[in-house]
Motif scaffolding. Structure first.
Motif, PDB file in Angstrom:
ATOM      1  N   ARG A  70       0.801  -1.221   0.000  1.00 14.64           N
ATOM      2  CA  ARG A  70       0.000   0.000   0.000  1.00 14.64           C
ATOM      3  C   ARG A  70       0.833   1.270   0.000  1.00 14.64           C
ATOM      4  O   ARG A  70       0.429   2.274  -0.573  1.00 14.64           O
ATOM      5  N   ALA A  71       1.944   1.249   0.681  1.00 15.24           N
ATOM      6  CA  ALA A  71       2.792   2.450   0.726  1.00 15.24           C
ATOM      7  C   ALA A  71       4.236   2.010   0.891  1.00 15.24           C
ATOM      8  O   ALA A  71       4.527   0.988   1.514  1.00 15.24           O
ATOM      9  N   LYS A  72       5.119   2.792   0.303  1.00 15.35           N
ATOM     10  CA  LYS A  72       6.534   2.457   0.329  1.00 15.35           C
ATOM     11  C   LYS A  72       7.307   3.652   0.836  1.00 15.35           C
ATOM     12  O   LYS A  72       7.072   4.785   0.417  1.00 15.35           O
ATOM     13  N   GLY A  73       8.237   3.396   1.731  1.00 15.18           N
ATOM     14  CA  GLY A  73       9.063   4.468   2.265  1.00 15.18           C
ATOM     15  C   GLY A  73      10.491   4.292   1.812  1.00 15.18           C
ATOM     16  O   GLY A  73      10.766   3.973   0.668  1.00 15.18           O
ATOM     17  N   ASN A  74      11.405   4.472   2.761  1.00 19.00           N
ATOM     18  CA  ASN A  74      12.832   4.419   2.430  1.00 19.00           C
ATOM     19  C   ASN A  74      13.358   2.989   2.444  1.00 19.00           C
ATOM     20  O   ASN A  74      14.321   2.682   3.145  1.00 19.00           O
ATOM     21  N   ILE A  75      12.768   2.133   1.662  1.00 20.17           N
ATOM     22  CA  ILE A  75      13.186   0.734   1.661  1.00 20.17           C
ATOM     23  C   ILE A  75      14.197   0.501   0.544  1.00 20.17           C
ATOM     24  O   ILE A  75      13.974   0.891  -0.601  1.00 20.17           O
ATOM     25  N   LEU A  76      15.328  -0.102   0.907  1.00 20.47           N
ATOM     26  CA  LEU A  76      16.380  -0.365  -0.068  1.00 20.47           C
ATOM     27  C   LEU A  76      15.927  -1.455  -1.038  1.00 20.47           C
ATOM     28  O   LEU A  76      15.098  -2.295  -0.717  1.00 20.47           O
ATOM     29  N   GLU A  77      16.566  -1.458  -2.215  1.00 23.23           N
ATOM     30  CA  GLU A  77      16.232  -2.490  -3.207  1.00 23.23           C
ATOM     31  C   GLU A  77      16.643  -3.881  -2.720  1.00 23.23           C
ATOM     32  O   GLU A  77      16.073  -4.880  -3.151  1.00 23.23           O
ATOM     33  N   ARG A  78      17.611  -3.952  -1.805  1.00 25.09           N
ATOM     34  CA  ARG A  78      18.056  -5.240  -1.255  1.00 25.09           C
ATOM     35  C   ARG A  78      17.029  -5.803  -0.273  1.00 25.09           C
ATOM     36  O   ARG A  78      17.139  -6.952   0.154  1.00 25.09           O
ATOM     37  N   PHE A  79      16.059  -4.997   0.091  1.00 23.14           N
ATOM     38  CA  PHE A  79      15.036  -5.423   1.044  1.00 23.14           C
ATOM     39  C   PHE A  79      13.737  -5.663   0.291  1.00 23.14           C
ATOM     40  O   PHE A  79      13.391  -4.939  -0.651  1.00 23.14           O
ATOM     41  N   SER A  80      12.991  -6.651   0.726  1.00 20.00           N
ATOM     42  CA  SER A  80      11.671  -6.891   0.153  1.00 20.00           C
ATOM     43  C   SER A  80      10.760  -7.417   1.237  1.00 20.00           C
ATOM     44  O   SER A  80      11.217  -7.889   2.291  1.00 20.00           O
ATOM     45  N   ALA A  81       9.481  -7.297   1.000  1.00 18.07           N
ATOM     46  CA  ALA A  81       8.516  -7.768   1.993  1.00 18.07           C
ATOM     47  C   ALA A  81       7.315  -8.352   1.290  1.00 18.07           C
ATOM     48  O   ALA A  81       7.099  -8.138   0.092  1.00 18.07           O
ATOM     49  N   GLN A  82       6.544  -9.101   2.035  1.00 14.79           N
ATOM     50  CA  GLN A  82       5.276  -9.588   1.519  1.00 14.79           C
ATOM     51  C   GLN A  82       4.340  -9.873   2.688  1.00 14.79           C
ATOM     52  O   GLN A  82       4.784 -10.054   3.824  1.00 14.79           O
ATOM     53  N   GLN A  83       3.060  -9.890   2.381  1.00 12.45           N
ATOM     54  CA  GLN A  83       2.046 -10.247   3.368  1.00 12.45           C
ATOM     55  C   GLN A  83       1.282 -11.443   2.811  1.00 12.45           C
ATOM     56  O   GLN A  83       0.807 -11.423   1.671  1.00 12.45           O
TER      57      GLN A  83
END
Lengths: 114, 108
Positions: free
Chosen positions: A55-68
């Motif tokens: 829903r929203a993305k902040g200062n997340i590096l490309e080396r980091f990822s997430a999922q729900q």
């Protein structure tokens, strides 16, 4: 106890490695937020998922990822770890999708990269 | 300059004193959050407000939308109030923007 659980509590790993942090939201909450707290940067918003969708993305590096996942738990994957990734990683949950909902924070995962 | 500024950065008080922590923001926000972080690291949400004033026990939070300013007050402070207090604004894109925190120590 906020009802939000995070595992593991502590994680020590080496540079270049990959780790996965896990978060289970409060029962009934559809939103999960990830935050990073480092000594020099303070708390920073990384990413938000609502009911399985980003829903929203902040200062997340490309080396980091997430999922729900369908059961609403979330995972934050950190790869090619660097010394500077050492930090406390918090997740929080809220019932709705909007950021003006009260958020309930988990106890955090302390990541140390050696 | 941070979009959310807090003052003071550090605060010491004697037990029983009235404490005020200030938060100013320079961006549009839909809500202002006050968080408490204890030495162990855990974060607790104290208040979320978009106007006026809220009270919970000895804690009072106020916000002035026109002046883009919020305050957190602690009445009759106690050593167990020692913690870092963080204000955060919900931006118009629904992201939380955090202040740098105020470290409070209350001595008996």
């Amino acid at each position: 106890d906020s009802g939000v659980t995070q595992t593991p509590k502590h994680l020590i790993t080496a540079t270049g490695q990959r780790v996965t942090l896990r978060c289970s939201p409060r029962s009934g909450d559809l939103s999960v937020y990830w935050y990073q707290q480092s000594l020099d940067q303070g708390l920073q918003f990384l990413i938000q998922y609502y009911n399985g969708e980003e829903r929203a993305k902040g200062n997340i590096l490309e080396r980091f990822s997430a999922q729900q996942f369908p059961d609403l738990h979330s995972e934050l994957n950190l790869s090619s770890l660097e010394l500077g990734d050492s930090a406390l990683y918090f997740c929080a949950s809220s019932p709705g999708s909007a950021g003006y909902n009260e958020q309930f924070f988990g106890p955090g995962t302390r990541l140390t990269v050696l | 300059k941070n979009e959310v500024e807090q003052s003071p950065q550090n605060l010491t008080a004697q037990e029983g004193e009235f404490i005020t922590i200030n938060c100013s923001y320079s961006v549009g926000i839909s809500a202002l959050h006050w968080l408490q972080q204890h030495p162990g690291g855990g974060i607790v949400s104290l208040f979320m407000l978009s106007s006026g004033k809220k009270k919970h026990g000895r804690l009072i939070a106020t916000i002035n939308i026109q002046e883009k300013h919020s305050s957190l007050h602690i009445t009759a402070s106690h050593p167990r109030d020692s913690a870092v207090y963080i204000c955060a604004g919900t931006s118009n894109t629904d992201k939380l923007i955090f202040g740098t925190g105020t470290r409070l120590q209350v001595f008996p």
